[in-house]
Design a protein around this motif. Structure first.
Motif, mmCIF file in Angstrom:
data_model
loop_
_atom_site.group_PDB
_atom_site.id
_atom_site.type_symbol
_atom_site.label_atom_id
_atom_site.label_comp_id
_atom_site.label_asym_id
_atom_site.label_seq_id
_atom_site.Cartn_x
_atom_site.Cartn_y
_atom_site.Cartn_z
ATOM 1 N N ALA A 201 0.805 -1.239 0.106
ATOM 2 C CA ALA A 201 -0.048 0.083 -0.054
ATOM 3 C C ALA A 201 0.856 1.216 0.079
ATOM 4 N N ALA A 206 -2.210 -0.595 -2.953
ATOM 5 C CA ALA A 206 -2.933 -1.111 -1.987
ATOM 6 C C ALA A 206 -3.959 -2.399 -2.579
ATOM 7 N N HIS A 239 -7.132 -1.189 4.409
ATOM 8 C CA HIS A 239 -6.480 -0.806 3.185
ATOM 9 C C HIS A 239 -7.677 -0.462 1.872
#
Ligand SMILES: Cc1ncc(COP(=O)(O)O)c(C=O)c1O
Length: 456
Positions: A201, A206, A239
């Protein structure tokens, strides 16, 4: 066992005509012509106890399922562009078995199609192509699914991990980096998993999806430490990744304690994929997701699947759900699975080659090792056991990255007596192998091994 036919034996004709990357189980391939309940019958009428086939979930050729298919076939089979009561009734019944936020269904023809669609849903909803997957996982046979299946891309013929695939560690409490049943084991795997997700990420990649089985199957019937799957999904959610539970192997009451293996782990996926047992052998798969994800996917591009959700498949799927409920198969899996695990654990006391016995409900495995202290995997012994058990009429299979795990996931109608017979057969074969090795003064060499894996 093969029959003599013009143009050669069945085996010869198969080898000539079917793709050579298809495999056959057992040193002496079986010519199975009929199934009933937990039993298969070969062309010579010999009966085999099926300890492997989690597709024939409610039993081979279950009359109620067969009749449902025949009755609907006599009337109509067509695609989902017409109104039809059965597909809607099926969607109602299936979604009612899931947590309330999972309310929209899509029907497919296989587990691979279900997972492929799940990845498309997640990618459309998040706009992100990266997928986080668990080491040694297998999720299906399409190009993208092979790319997110370490079992395949790290295996023979595989092309390795792509940049848009993030691999988190397999939470293997027996053989992994963190072992045992202690409270910190899940957290140790999760902290490594978070590190993988965080790093990608931070690099601008991500994950859009995190996909996992609650009980990693081809990795060797791994029962993760409690809380692992919920923690992994939370790590993905942090995320913005869509958590996908692959229930293709482990769903529909097999784990006993819950209808879904993710439920038994206390996890909350936003997409659930199903296959194998869902149609008791009829090609059927399903994806169930949230309203928000389904709405995001409805971006103007039609999702059309010629056969997915056809009335025959829906009638069969409905019948399977009816049988699971009416025959109490989830509870049966819990009780019979406990008896089987108990029997195998007793065997472990007599056979040092059984390094670990694990499982939940009727999803069970045991590891064969050369040495309990080093846990050195014994693939050759696993292969020999499976072949000798088949010769005694008991069908088993191997799995796991070291091909030393005996996997057991029979039709759910497998009885307590069947479980005892399985344990007795394993005992007899291991005893026979031990005494023949002692007489010869040798240990089975790897040359006598050979893979018997099958993902079905
Ligand atoms: C966990 C898991 N997911 C998905 C699949 C793919 O299902 P299918 O072979 O029906 O396409 C499999 C098949 O073995 C599987 O084991």
């Amino acid at each position: 066992m093969t029959s003599i036919q013009p143009g050669g034996s069945l085996l010869t004709r198969r080898r000539r005509l079917l793709g050579p990357s298809l495999s056959l189980s057992y040193r002496e391939p079986l010519h199975i012509v009929r199934g009933e309940g937990a039993y298969l019958y070969d062309a010579d009428g010999r009966q085999y106890l099926d300890c492997v086939n989690n597709v024939a979930h409610v039993g081979h050729a279950h009359p109620r399922v067969v009749e449902a298919g025949i009755a609907q076939m006599r009337l109509l089979n067509t695609n989902t562009r017409y109104l039809h009561e059965t597909v809607v009734a099926y969607a109602e019944r299936l979604t009612a078995l899931l947590p309330g936020h999972l309310e929209v269904a899509y029907f497919t023809n296989s587990g691979s199609e279900a997972n492929e669609l799940a990845l498309r849903l997640a990618r459309t909803a998040t706009g992100r192509p990266d997928v986080a997957t668990v080491d040694v996982a297998y999720h299906g046979n399409t190009q993208r699914l092979v790319e997110i299946s370490p079992y395949k891309f790290n295996g023979p013929g595989g092309a390795g991990r792509r940049d848009d695939v993030q691999v988190v560690p397999l939470p293997d409490p027996y053989r992994g980096r963190h072992r045992g049943a202690g409270a910190g084991v899940a957290e140790a795997y999760l902290s490594e998993s978070r590190a993988v997700l965080d790093e990608r990420a931070a690099a601008g990649h991500a994950a859009g999806a995190v996909i996992a089985e609650a009980i990693p199957s081809v990795a060797g019937q791994i029962v993760p430490p409690p809380g692992w799957l919920a923690g992994l999904f939370d790590a993905g959610r942090a995320h913005g990744a869509v958590p996908i539970a692959d229930e293709v192997q482990v769903g529909f009451g097999r784990v006993g304690a819950d209808m879904w293996a993710f439920g038994a782990q206390g996890a909350r996926p936003d997409i659930v994929t199903m296959g194998k047992p869902i149609g008791n052998g009829h090609p059927l798969g399903a994806v169930v997701t949230t309203r928000a994800i389904a709405d995001a996917f409805a971006n103007g591009m039609e999702y059309f699947n010629t056969f997915g959700g056809n009335p025959v498949s829906a009638a069969i799927g409905l019948a399977v759900l009816g049988v699971i409920a009416d025959e109490g198969l989830q509870e049966h899996a819990r009780v019979t699975g406990a008896r089987l695990l108990g029997g195998l654990r007793e065997l472990q006391a007599d056979h040092v080659s059984i390094g670990d016995v694990r499982g939940v409900g009727l999803f069970v495995g045991f590891e064969l090792v050369r040495d309990r202290a080093t846990r050195d995997p014994h693939a050759a012994l696993a292969s020999e056991l499976v072949n000798r058990a088949a010769a005694r009429g008991v069908l088993l299979s191997t799995d796991g990255p070291d091909h030393n795990v005996i996997k057991i996931k029979p039709p759910m109608v497998f009885s307590g007596g069947d479980a005892d017979r399985l344990v007795e057969t394993v005992d007899a074969v291991l005893t026979e192998l031990r005494s023949s090795q002692e007489q010869a003064g040798t240990a089975l060499g790897d040359s006598r091994g050979g893979r018997i894996d099958s993902m079905s």
